[in-house]
Design an enzyme around this catalytic site. Structure first.
Site, short mmCIF file in Angstrom:
data_model
loop_
_atom_site.label_atom_id
_atom_site.label_comp_id
_atom_site.label_asym_id
_atom_site.label_seq_id
_atom_site.Cartn_x
_atom_site.Cartn_y
_atom_site.Cartn_z
N TYR A 142 6.97 -15.96 7.54
CA TYR A 142 6.52 -17.34 7.42
C TYR A 142 7.49 -18.31 8.12
O TYR A 142 7.19 -19.50 8.25
CB TYR A 142 6.37 -17.75 5.95
CG TYR A 142 5.26 -17.02 5.22
CD1 TYR A 142 4.31 -16.29 5.92
CD2 TYR A 142 5.17 -17.05 3.84
CE1 TYR A 142 3.29 -15.61 5.26
CE2 TYR A 142 4.15 -16.38 3.17
CZ TYR A 142 3.23 -15.66 3.89
OH TYR A 142 2.22 -14.99 3.23
N LYS A 192 7.68 -1.80 4.47
CA LYS A 192 6.94 -0.78 5.22
C LYS A 192 7.87 -0.20 6.27
O LYS A 192 7.71 -0.42 7.48
CB LYS A 192 5.65 -1.37 5.82
CG LYS A 192 4.52 -1.39 4.78
CD LYS A 192 3.18 -1.77 5.31
CE LYS A 192 2.59 -0.74 6.21
NZ LYS A 192 1.84 0.32 5.49
N ASP A 225 1.71 -1.00 0.94
CA ASP A 225 0.30 -0.69 0.70
C ASP A 225 0.15 0.20 -0.54
O ASP A 225 -0.75 0.00 -1.37
CB ASP A 225 -0.35 -0.04 1.94
CG ASP A 225 0.51 1.03 2.59
OD1 ASP A 225 1.69 1.17 2.19
OD2 ASP A 225 0.02 1.74 3.48
N ASP A 249 4.21 -12.43 -1.44
CA ASP A 249 3.15 -13.42 -1.64
C ASP A 249 1.90 -12.71 -2.15
O ASP A 249 1.29 -13.12 -3.15
CB ASP A 249 2.88 -14.09 -0.27
CG ASP A 249 2.01 -15.32 -0.39
OD1 ASP A 249 1.64 -15.69 -1.51
OD2 ASP A 249 1.69 -15.91 0.66
N ASP A 253 0.59 -12.22 -6.41
CA ASP A 253 -0.72 -12.72 -6.83
C ASP A 253 -1.54 -11.61 -7.46
O ASP A 253 -2.22 -11.81 -8.47
CB ASP A 253 -1.49 -13.28 -5.63
CG ASP A 253 -1.27 -14.78 -5.46
OD1 ASP A 253 -0.26 -15.29 -6.00
OD2 ASP A 253 -2.09 -15.44 -4.80
#
Ligand code: NAD
Length: 369
Positions: A142, A192, A225, A249, A253
């Protein structure tokens, strides 16, 4: 010695409504537990834009840097949707996070027994769930450069860059290890590393810190994942998860929604320790300004009240009082009291924002008997 200081920034929409209930709780701790705070108030988001033409006045920013904790309601609303990007309400929030250098975002996902039926997952998978996701908040994709939309070979290309320095990984990992030590001493680091160099570095740095400084904390690693799958398959396997800005992020959630309504979810954002040893800190509910219910007394104040409980625990070293507050909330929910967002398909009569705050204050009172 002066009292610890809190800057209250109610913000927009339901922000001021839920913050009114937090003030009741702060008042109760003052009167009944001798916890005195120096409180000040300021404007943020659309409320600050309306008064000053900016979503965060410089004076408010200066004050936020000086207090022991900032407590924020929510920002934004349709009235401000057409404003220039640079003065949108959310910019006020981002400026606070950036300039206070709040690099560790703590998002608990805790399932209150009384709400276990509320989850989209089966009750036995979520009942008793208590996990904490630590998301790196000030770096990664970001913020990484280069970023932008550029012309290349006659077409446009959108670019963002995932970039982490060793020191950025180091500091957020240490926050997570410290937190794990205060909980069940298990930390799962998520990246990852199979396909991203930033993930390889992340894994190396976290492994080294764990081996050298936190041998008592059980460290595991997981690809992002797989972590998403495990969170919905068997979430109780986790204690603390630490991950980067982008994966954090999404995963926070996902984890949060295991537990039901947005109106129940608190968060803390922590930075480096100040001279008095307390970390720079901002506490806020995860939800936004909920314009659809603002001004109607329908908002659930629990997320904001739980954010104050996090402040008691992480800024003011009052873990026992934080637990007292969380237990009072559990008691109120167990009694069947529900704001509208917590009513299941079977319905029922909702109580108002103010009534929920009052019920929690009463339950706090009963905790002394
Ligand atoms: P939202 O979180 O405000 O609302 C989503 C839904 O959840 C709405 O139906 C709302 O009524 C409900 N809800 C949220 N909090 C609730 C509560 N405490 N009690 C009961 N119901 C609750 O998200 P949105 O609608 O996508 O965004 C509305 C505005 O808030 C936008 O301007 C957005 O930019 C802003 N926003 C701000 C923050 C923040 O301040 N941290 C976070 C997210 C969104």
């Amino acid at each position: 010695m002066s009292n610890p200081s809190i800057l209250i920034l109610p913000g927009d929409g339901i922000g001021p409504e839920v913050m009114d209930e937090v003030r009741k709780i702060i008042g109760w701790f003052d009167e009944n537990r001798g916890l005195k705070f120096d409180l000040s108030e300021g404007l943020v988001g659309g409320a600050a834009y309306d008064k000053y033409g900016t979503p965060l006045h410089d004076d408010t920013m200066v004050e936020a840097q000086q207090v022991d904790a900032v407590l924020l309601g929510a920002v934004g609303g349709p009235k401000y949707d057409d404003l220039d990007f640079s003065v949108k309400p959310e910019r006020g929030l981002l400026r606070l996070r950036k300039e206070m250098d709040l690099f560790a975002n703590l998002r608990p996902a805790q399932c209150f027994d009384a709400l276990a039926d509320f989850s989209s997952l089966k009750k036995d998978i979520v009942a008793g769930l208590d996990i904490m996701i630590v998301r790196e908040l000030t770096s990664g994709s970001y913020f990484g450069e280069p970023r932008g939309i550029f012309e290349e070979d006659g077409e446009r290309v959108g670019i963002n860059t995932q970039r982490y320095t060793e020191s950025e990984i180091d500091r957020v990992a240490r926050s997570a290890f410290e937190l794990a030590r205060k909980r069940d001493s298990r930390l799962c680091s998520v990246e990852k590393a199979n396909v991203m160099e930033s993930g390889i570095l992340w894994r190396e740095v976290v492994t080294k810190i764990g081996a050298e400084d936190y041998p008592d904390v059980e460290l595991s690693h997981m690809y992002a994942d797989n972590c998403a799958m495990q969170l919905v398959r068997a979430p109780k396997q986790f204690d603390v998860i630490v991950t980067d800005n982008l994966f954090g992020d999404i995963l926070s959630d996902c984890a949060a929604m295991l537990t039901g309504s947005l109106g129940m979810l608190p968060s803390a954002s922590l930075g480096v320790p100040m001279a008095n040893g307390r970390p720079k800190a901002m506490y806020e509910p995860v939800h936004g300004s909920a314009p659809d219910i603002a001004g109607q007394g329908k908002a659930n104040p629990i997320a904001c009240i739980l954010s104050f409980a996090m402040a008691l625990r992480y800024s003011f070293d009052q873990g026992a009082e934080a637990t007292r507050l969380e237990t009072a909330i559990e008691t109120v929910l167990a009694s069947g009291a529900r704001t509208g967002d917590l009513l299941g398909p079977e319905g029922g009569t909702p109580i108002s924002t103010g009534e929920m705050g009052d019920a929690i204050v009463r339950a706090l009172g009963e905790s002394l008997r």
